[in-house]
Design an enzyme around this catalytic site. Sequence first.
Site, PDB file in Angstrom:
ATOM      1  N   SER A  45       0.670  -1.196   0.018  1.00 47.81           N
ATOM      2  CA  SER A  45       0.031   0.084  -0.036  1.00 47.81           C
ATOM      3  C   SER A  45       0.932   1.244  -0.175  1.00 47.81           C
ATOM      4  O   SER A  45       1.948   1.124   0.373  1.00 47.81           O
ATOM      5  CB  SER A  45      -0.716   0.125   1.207  1.00 47.81           C
ATOM      6  OG  SER A  45      -0.028   0.102   2.457  1.00 47.81           O
ATOM      7  N   LYS A  46       0.323   2.351  -0.616  1.00 46.60           N
ATOM      8  CA  LYS A  46       1.194   3.496  -0.845  1.00 46.60           C
ATOM      9  C   LYS A  46       1.349   4.071   0.622  1.00 46.60           C
ATOM     10  O   LYS A  46       2.366   4.866   0.659  1.00 46.60           O
ATOM     11  CB  LYS A  46       0.488   4.425  -1.807  1.00 46.60           C
ATOM     12  CG  LYS A  46      -0.862   4.872  -1.284  1.00 46.60           C
ATOM     13  CD  LYS A  46      -1.219   6.215  -2.389  1.00 46.60           C
ATOM     14  CE  LYS A  46      -2.756   6.388  -2.082  1.00 46.60           C
ATOM     15  NZ  LYS A  46      -3.127   6.693  -3.396  1.00 46.60           N
ATOM     16  N   ARG A  47       0.755   3.745   1.525  1.00 47.08           N
ATOM     17  CA  ARG A  47       1.189   4.424   2.930  1.00 47.08           C
ATOM     18  C   ARG A  47       2.471   3.860   3.405  1.00 47.08           C
ATOM     19  O   ARG A  47       3.111   4.255   4.330  1.00 47.08           O
ATOM     20  CB  ARG A  47       0.004   3.830   3.917  1.00 47.08           C
ATOM     21  CG  ARG A  47      -1.285   4.703   3.712  1.00 47.08           C
ATOM     22  CD  ARG A  47      -2.004   5.443   4.999  1.00 47.08           C
ATOM     23  NE  ARG A  47      -2.867   6.363   4.658  1.00 47.08           N
ATOM     24  CZ  ARG A  47      -4.195   6.251   5.181  1.00 47.08           C
ATOM     25  NH1 ARG A  47      -4.382   5.668   6.316  1.00 47.08           N
ATOM     26  NH2 ARG A  47      -5.139   7.054   4.792  1.00 47.08           N
ATOM     27  N   LYS A  48       2.813   2.722   2.805  1.00 45.75           N
ATOM     28  CA  LYS A  48       3.927   1.910   3.320  1.00 45.75           C
ATOM     29  C   LYS A  48       5.332   1.897   2.383  1.00 45.75           C
ATOM     30  O   LYS A  48       6.229   1.766   2.772  1.00 45.75           O
ATOM     31  CB  LYS A  48       3.972   0.568   3.892  1.00 45.75           C
ATOM     32  CG  LYS A  48       2.781   0.638   5.257  1.00 45.75           C
ATOM     33  CD  LYS A  48       2.885  -0.594   6.185  1.00 45.75           C
ATOM     34  CE  LYS A  48       1.969  -0.414   7.304  1.00 45.75           C
ATOM     35  NZ  LYS A  48       0.860  -1.393   7.437  1.00 45.75           N
ATOM     36  N   ASN A  49       4.661   1.911   1.392  1.00 44.17           N
ATOM     37  CA  ASN A  49       5.622   1.950   0.199  1.00 44.17           C
ATOM     38  C   ASN A  49       5.340   2.601  -1.223  1.00 44.17           C
ATOM     39  O   ASN A  49       4.164   2.706  -1.397  1.00 44.17           O
ATOM     40  CB  ASN A  49       5.808   0.274  -0.307  1.00 44.17           C
ATOM     41  CG  ASN A  49       7.112  -0.306   0.036  1.00 44.17           C
ATOM     42  OD1 ASN A  49       8.067   0.381  -0.207  1.00 44.17           O
ATOM     43  ND2 ASN A  49       6.910  -1.728   0.140  1.00 44.17           N
TER      44      ASN A  49
END
Length: 493
Positions: free
Chosen positions: A253-257
């Site tokens: 997910s873009k929150r983490k990567n």
Amino acid sequence: MTTVRTRIAPSPTGDPHVGTAYIALFNLCFARQHGGQFILRIEDTDQLRSTRESEQQIFDALRWLGIEWDEGPDVGGPHGPYRQSERGEIYKKYAGELVAKGHAFPCFCSAERLDQLRAEQTANKETPRYDGHCIHIPPAEAQQRIAAGEAHVVRMKVPSEGVCVVPDMLRGDVEIPWDRMDMQVLMKTDGLPTYFLANVVDDHLMDITHVLRGEEWLPSAPKLIKLYEYFGWEQPKLCYMPLLRNPDKSKLSKRKNPTSITFYERMGFLPQAMLNYLGRMGWSMPDEREKFTLAEMIENFDVQRVSLGGPIFDLEKLSWLNGQWLRELSVETFAAEVQKWALNPEYLLKIAPHVQGRVETLSQIAPLAGFFFSGALELDAKLFEHKKLAAEQVRQVMQLILWRLEALRQWEKDKITACIQAVVEHLELKLRDAMPLMFAAITGQASSVSVLDAMEILGPDLTRFRLRQAIELLGGVSKKETKEWEKLYAAIP
Ligand code: GLU
């Protein structure tokens, strides 16, 4: 023997996702290995979220990686149109056929009735599911109501008991109970198809023989299988690819990567290395070597070598592999790659007007504007100390701006400014309260060129990445804050 035909069917609703490239790569390898064809189809039936810009970005990102398709919206082919939004009449015809055969039915239930039903079922701890209210309306009556202009959808019938066997090329037979399946909407009130109908109709009409798609689609496979059966069509071979994961094993997910392919391009990864790394996701060469080209992957491809343990997309590992690729280039090619990346006339021309008036010698450009040629920055927390705002407010304002920028599709200076403006106004602050924070996050310096221009030039990926980096540096956002701030964010006009 029939020709193997595979496809990728992205929905153009956001940044070009690495997951799309990963699935495309495996479909491409599978097709090529069998001397077959690989097709690109655009699934843009969600009119609100689909955009042509996003579609173009998908084409560009896949091409940058070296993924080419034999048929598609931009290259044409004998099975077109390849955009679902241009195939409306086809879906209408097939939905009508299902209704006529009694496999689907018009449903006139209002949104209120369905909401209430869902609320009751949830309260009773039942799986929310359509209750079949409209299933017994006599066809003649339904026709009259439709002719009178009553809003309706078309739903498919599904068995209420027993199991559906999904033959998966990787897992073997997967059994999914029918009572988990809803009477799926096939045609929406606006007359457009849903994913389920459009996907089955198109895969059939486009002669797709093998469907390699993400494992997130496995739970809904029974509905597709039933549709093939209703139509009397042979179903393609199915292969549910393991999902890419963050290093903590959660779904990528873009929150983490960063998940946008364009981010990796802007960071200076080589497309060959990126493709190589995606090929390592759940798959390995027979000799387990880490570094290989697309041609080598195709030559050695065997889908049975895909392992089901969720592959981890790890930026550090990717960087390591990219380093291997860079080091093996000839010095000339390496220099050419650097030029192509950011020392190209086009990029320099964007930066030039902002630095020209601020330097006395050309050698001052690097200290002034080095952040245009960097990825992550060495940020100094001191730059975020604010005269007026408490530390928590600083993080809050930055987070809300980041969310707003994540949703921004047209990356232009005045649109970027409008995002920041909307957030500060909602928080009853001034633009000048937020700008020094933006400045610090984006340039990593106390003074440089105008930050709004810098954000436009750097592009959405690096801008968002640096904002995220700065928020992390300041302590990140807790779960509780995320919840509260999301509410606040939702209220911003
Ligand atoms: N449009 C779907 C997606 O965006 C396609 C899934 C499939 O391959 O069937 O992932």
